[in-house]
Design a protein around this motif. Structure first.
Motif, mmCIF file in Angstrom:
data_model
loop_
_atom_site.group_PDB
_atom_site.id
_atom_site.type_symbol
_atom_site.label_atom_id
_atom_site.label_comp_id
_atom_site.label_asym_id
_atom_site.label_seq_id
_atom_site.Cartn_x
_atom_site.Cartn_y
_atom_site.Cartn_z
ATOM 1 N N ALA A 98 2.406 1.803 -3.535
ATOM 2 C CA ALA A 98 1.417 2.305 -4.481
ATOM 3 C C ALA A 98 1.034 3.747 -4.143
ATOM 4 O O ALA A 98 0.900 4.596 -5.033
ATOM 5 C CB ALA A 98 0.180 1.414 -4.465
ATOM 6 N N GLY A 99 0.847 4.024 -2.855
ATOM 7 C CA GLY A 99 0.473 5.357 -2.435
ATOM 8 C C GLY A 99 1.521 6.401 -2.759
ATOM 9 O O GLY A 99 1.198 7.540 -3.132
ATOM 10 N N TYR A 128 -8.029 4.888 0.244
ATOM 11 C CA TYR A 128 -7.747 3.478 0.513
ATOM 12 C C TYR A 128 -8.932 2.789 1.182
ATOM 13 O O TYR A 128 -9.579 3.350 2.069
ATOM 14 C CB TYR A 128 -6.500 3.327 1.407
ATOM 15 N N ALA A 173 0.827 -1.207 0.000
ATOM 16 C CA ALA A 173 0.000 0.000 0.000
ATOM 17 C C ALA A 173 0.860 1.256 0.000
ATOM 18 O O ALA A 173 0.556 2.231 -0.709
ATOM 19 C CB ALA A 173 -0.938 -0.008 1.211
ATOM 20 N N ALA A 206 -3.126 2.593 -7.240
ATOM 21 C CA ALA A 206 -3.808 3.242 -6.117
ATOM 22 C C ALA A 206 -4.712 4.345 -6.644
ATOM 23 O O ALA A 206 -4.380 5.015 -7.625
ATOM 24 C CB ALA A 206 -2.800 3.829 -5.133
ATOM 25 N N TRP A 266 -5.290 -0.629 -2.344
ATOM 26 C CA TRP A 266 -3.922 -0.367 -2.797
ATOM 27 C C TRP A 266 -2.989 -1.551 -2.609
ATOM 28 O O TRP A 266 -1.980 -1.649 -3.322
ATOM 29 C CB TRP A 266 -3.322 0.798 -2.008
#
Length: 205
Positions: free
Chosen positions: A51-52, A76, A48, A115, A104
């Motif tokens: 991707a973030g 998310y 996550a 994301a 994500w």
């Protein structure tokens, strides 16, 4: 990083800085989770976070640099929260369709990281309220940024903005004219659409 299982570990995740102006905590609030007592913590925090970071560095930071502060409407969703939302008609697609999108920490069917954040651009929302066409912002993002998908909604011209590996560049909308504005293979996908946004600020990417 392990899936948060305490307040302290969730706080530590929230402190992770994804880009110059955005932290993980900015993307974790969920009305569904808050109302129904569900955890919105990632099952795979490291995925996550990766991707973030790309979403923030590639799309959100340039938008904020160009237009001023952007507002995060939702972003998310844990698989648990998204599944609950889908099963209870709360405007969530099924989990598999949301991998590399609102979820994500799961790659999509092609193995791509991705994301999404649902955002409002206040600079444009005022113009939209006064009659501006949502397509002006859509084409501006299309011409300047390596997004995967944009999906527009009627309230304040909010949009789901998705970053993904190997981006395709597709725009859809629930605002009239509804449906697909462009996607790869359509005649309008390439070229300059500057006539739509001639009074927009200079892009600061």
């Amino acid at each position: 990083m392990k899936q948060p299982a305490s307040v302290a570990s969730l706080e530590a995740l929230g402190r992770v800085q994804l880009s110059e102006n955005f932290f993980m905590r900015d993307f974790l609030f969920s009305e569904i989770a808050a109302m129904h007592g569900l955890s919105n913590a990632p099952e795979e925090p490291d995925v996550a976070i990766a991707a973030g970071k790309m979403l923030c560095e590639t799309l959100l930071e340039p938008l904020q640099e160009t237009f001023g502060r952007i507002a995060i409407r939702s972003s998310y969703r844990s698989p648990t929260v998204n599944k609950y939302g889908n099963e209870n008609n709360l405007n969530c697609a099924r989990n598999e369709a949301n991998y590399a999108h609102h979820i994500w920490d799961k790659r999509d069917a092609q193995g791509r990281l991705g994301a999404t954040a649902c955002i409002v651009v206040p600079w444009f929302a005022k113009r939209y309220h006064d009659g501006a066409d949502w397509r002006a912002l859509a084409w501006y993002i299309h011409d300047h940024m390596p997004y995967h998908t944009q999906y527009f909604f009627p309230k304040r011209a909010a949009l789901n903005l998705n970053w993904r590996e190997q981006p395709e560049g597709r725009i859809d909308s629930y605002i009239s004219p509804k449906g697909c504005l462009t996607k790869p293979g359509m005649d309008n996908h390439s070229g300059d659409h500057g006539d739509w946004y001639s009074d927009f600020p200079t892009f600061r990417g």
